[in-house]
Scaffold this active site. Sequence first.
Site, PDB file in Angstrom:
ATOM      1  N   THR A  75      55.340  58.130 -15.183  1.00 42.69           N
ATOM      2  CA  THR A  75      55.324  57.953 -13.854  1.00 42.69           C
ATOM      3  C   THR A  75      54.089  58.547 -13.077  1.00 42.69           C
ATOM      4  O   THR A  75      52.812  58.141 -12.752  1.00 42.69           O
ATOM      5  CB  THR A  75      56.181  57.400 -13.557  1.00 42.69           C
ATOM      6  OG1 THR A  75      56.534  56.355 -14.779  1.00 42.69           O
ATOM      7  CG2 THR A  75      56.169  57.065 -12.446  1.00 42.69           C
ATOM      8  N   GLN A 181      54.126  55.588 -25.416  1.00 44.46           N
ATOM      9  CA  GLN A 181      54.798  55.657 -26.474  1.00 44.46           C
ATOM     10  C   GLN A 181      53.787  55.704 -27.752  1.00 44.46           C
ATOM     11  O   GLN A 181      54.315  55.730 -29.017  1.00 44.46           O
ATOM     12  CB  GLN A 181      54.557  53.851 -26.637  1.00 44.46           C
ATOM     13  CG  GLN A 181      55.942  53.138 -25.616  1.00 44.46           C
ATOM     14  CD  GLN A 181      57.213  54.066 -25.474  1.00 44.46           C
ATOM     15  OE1 GLN A 181      57.618  54.018 -27.314  1.00 44.46           O
ATOM     16  NE2 GLN A 181      57.720  53.912 -24.447  1.00 44.46           N
ATOM     17  N   SER A 201      54.941  61.479 -22.290  1.00 43.23           N
ATOM     18  CA  SER A 201      56.391  61.793 -21.356  1.00 43.23           C
ATOM     19  C   SER A 201      56.784  62.593 -21.849  1.00 43.23           C
ATOM     20  O   SER A 201      56.600  62.133 -23.826  1.00 43.23           O
ATOM     21  CB  SER A 201      56.831  60.558 -20.849  1.00 43.23           C
ATOM     22  OG  SER A 201      57.617  60.848 -20.422  1.00 43.23           O
ATOM     23  N   GLY A 202      57.532  63.476 -22.014  1.00 41.34           N
ATOM     24  CA  GLY A 202      58.135  64.201 -22.974  1.00 41.34           C
ATOM     25  C   GLY A 202      59.379  63.187 -23.177  1.00 41.34           C
ATOM     26  O   GLY A 202      59.801  63.646 -24.789  1.00 41.34           O
ATOM     27  N   HIS A 203      60.142  62.936 -23.076  1.00 40.21           N
ATOM     28  CA  HIS A 203      61.273  62.204 -23.067  1.00 40.21           C
ATOM     29  C   HIS A 203      60.805  61.247 -24.495  1.00 40.21           C
ATOM     30  O   HIS A 203      62.364  60.248 -24.670  1.00 40.21           O
ATOM     31  CB  HIS A 203      62.193  62.204 -21.977  1.00 40.21           C
ATOM     32  CG  HIS A 203      62.241  60.471 -21.405  1.00 40.21           C
ATOM     33  ND1 HIS A 203      62.979  59.151 -21.332  1.00 40.21           N
ATOM     34  CD2 HIS A 203      61.043  60.297 -19.948  1.00 40.21           C
ATOM     35  CE1 HIS A 203      61.925  58.086 -20.528  1.00 40.21           C
ATOM     36  NE2 HIS A 203      61.570  58.996 -19.728  1.00 40.21           N
ATOM     37  N   THR A 239      56.460  74.661  -8.552  1.00 45.17           N
ATOM     38  CA  THR A 239      56.234  75.810  -9.299  1.00 45.17           C
ATOM     39  C   THR A 239      57.074  74.461 -10.982  1.00 45.17           C
ATOM     40  O   THR A 239      57.289  74.010 -10.657  1.00 45.17           O
ATOM     41  CB  THR A 239      57.254  76.079  -8.879  1.00 45.17           C
ATOM     42  OG1 THR A 239      57.194  77.388  -7.364  1.00 45.17           O
ATOM     43  CG2 THR A 239      57.592  77.606  -9.648  1.00 45.17           C
ATOM     44  N   CYS A 327      63.539  50.324 -17.778  1.00 44.34           N
ATOM     45  CA  CYS A 327      63.496  50.390 -16.121  1.00 44.34           C
ATOM     46  C   CYS A 327      63.051  48.564 -15.549  1.00 44.34           C
ATOM     47  O   CYS A 327      63.659  48.434 -13.943  1.00 44.34           O
ATOM     48  CB  CYS A 327      61.977  50.370 -15.804  1.00 44.34           C
ATOM     49  SG  CYS A 327      61.356  52.748 -17.037  1.00 44.34           S
TER      50      CYS A 327
HETATM   51  C1  LIG Z   1      58.987  55.708 -20.170  1.00 50.06           C
HETATM   52  C2  LIG Z   1      57.040  54.917 -20.249  1.00 50.06           C
HETATM   53  C3  LIG Z   1      56.459  56.352 -19.121  1.00 50.06           C
HETATM   54  C4  LIG Z   1      56.838  56.187 -18.189  1.00 50.06           C
HETATM   55  O1  LIG Z   1      57.099  57.258 -18.477  1.00 50.06           O
HETATM   56  P1  LIG Z   1      58.554  58.003 -17.602  1.00 50.06           P
HETATM   57  O2  LIG Z   1      58.461  59.596 -18.121  1.00 50.06           O
HETATM   58  O3  LIG Z   1      59.877  57.722 -17.680  1.00 50.06           O
HETATM   59  O4  LIG Z   1      58.324  58.090 -16.082  1.00 50.06           O
HETATM   60  C5  LIG Z   1      55.549  55.152 -18.500  1.00 50.06           C
HETATM   61  N1  LIG Z   1      54.973  54.451 -19.820  1.00 50.06           N
HETATM   62  C6  LIG Z   1      54.922  53.828 -20.907  1.00 50.06           C
HETATM   63  C7  LIG Z   1      54.520  53.073 -21.711  1.00 50.06           C
HETATM   64  C8  LIG Z   1      56.405  53.971 -20.967  1.00 50.06           C
HETATM   65  O5  LIG Z   1      56.583  53.674 -22.396  1.00 50.06           O
END
Ligand SMILES: *Cc1c(COP(=O)(O)O)cnc(C)c1O
Length: 402
Positions: A75, A181, A201-203, A239, A327
């Site tokens: 995000t 994605q 995004s890492g997760h 940091t 979300c």
């Molecule tokens: C999950 C997602 C995000 C947001 O990533 P976060 O690390 O959760 O803020 C943005 N774009 C897409 C396409 C996502 O699937």
Amino acid sequence: MTEQPVYYFDNNATTRIASPVFEAMLPFLKEQWGNPSSAYSFGHDVGRHVDHARTKVAELIRAEPREIIFTSCGTESNNSAIHSALLTQPERRHIVTTTVEHSATLKFCAFLQKQGYEVTFLPVTADGALDLAQLKRSIRSDTALVSVMWANNETGVLFPIQEVAAICRSKGVLCHTDAVQAAGKINIDVKELGVDLLSLSGHKLYAPKGIGLLYVKRHTKYHPYIIGGGQERGRRGGTENVPYIVAFGKAAELALANLAKENTRVRALRDKLETGILERIPGASRNSPVEPRLPNTSNLAFCGVEAEGILMLLDQAGICASSGSACTTGSLDPSHVLTAMGCSASRARASVRFSLGIDNTAAEVDCLLERLPVIIEKLRANAPVDEAAESSIAVSSGSEVP
Ligand SMILES: *Cc1c(COP(=O)(O)O)cnc(C)c1O
């Protein structure tokens, strides 16, 4: 503590931290807690691990390490890209994006509209595709940025980003892609792609929640979103989140190594799941074309059944899936992505996303294929009429929403 799900088919919402990733970050939560910006070796040594992670995430997308800015999440990366494009080109006050973006882009653009900026939200076809001629026509002399996602988180539909970037280049406009994605699922080569900015995004990649990155192509003017210390070469104050950066680096390394697996083993599992459901459940249909699509995602509509009900019964069986994006669940609004593709509200509310990952097994898919037809049949028997199904579920799930 709630037990871990037995069967997890929601990898587009988040992924489980891979064991090597967890192991890699641990020392930086314990012994190696120095500040990477410190002059003494206790801090500076930690900095070398940040450098190493930067090299690894850069390799995943074929970028140079200096083109990487670590952020707190996908995000922040999307917000930062758009924010920078506007601040470095104050005479340009127009943005082009699409109606099917993640809320990290959509909501930020809606906010900018309120601030007096102009935004064009491009529509998509019933197949979820972009009209590139329309995209080209939408670019104006005052367009600061075109921000188009690569892979849709809800449907898995892939946009032709290389072509989008080529159009932007021909018009002299910056191009950003939300590749959150896409990472780890399809090959990413920023040079070949030709974009100026790219978010990860890492997760979504077997690293922890709370770490992301923004690729900024060399020589692209950049204005920081978070202003403070000189970290990230002055492009992102604060940091460094060393443990998570190290984790992200390890996850990127694994993602590169597992890319072929995502495209063969995970794809085969997804296809088995999808074909199995479509064969076994009458009135089930796909909410996207077969291709171009991510290898792990399947978004299916179950005619006359509420997704909320399906997800609840799946949950009772220890199976995780989702409707729309994580979300936005909780709101009773139908998915903005499916709605943009022309789905009726009732079809959108009857839709479930299954997203697989490297931990899924064939036995898990078999279990889902056994349970789901029973669940759908049960829900249909309880509410044989479409409208009745809608209103009864809307009432029961409505009461759970705070
Ligand atoms: C999950 C997602 C995000 C947001 O990533 P976060 O690390 O959760 O803020 C943005 N774009 C897409 C396409 C996502 O699937």
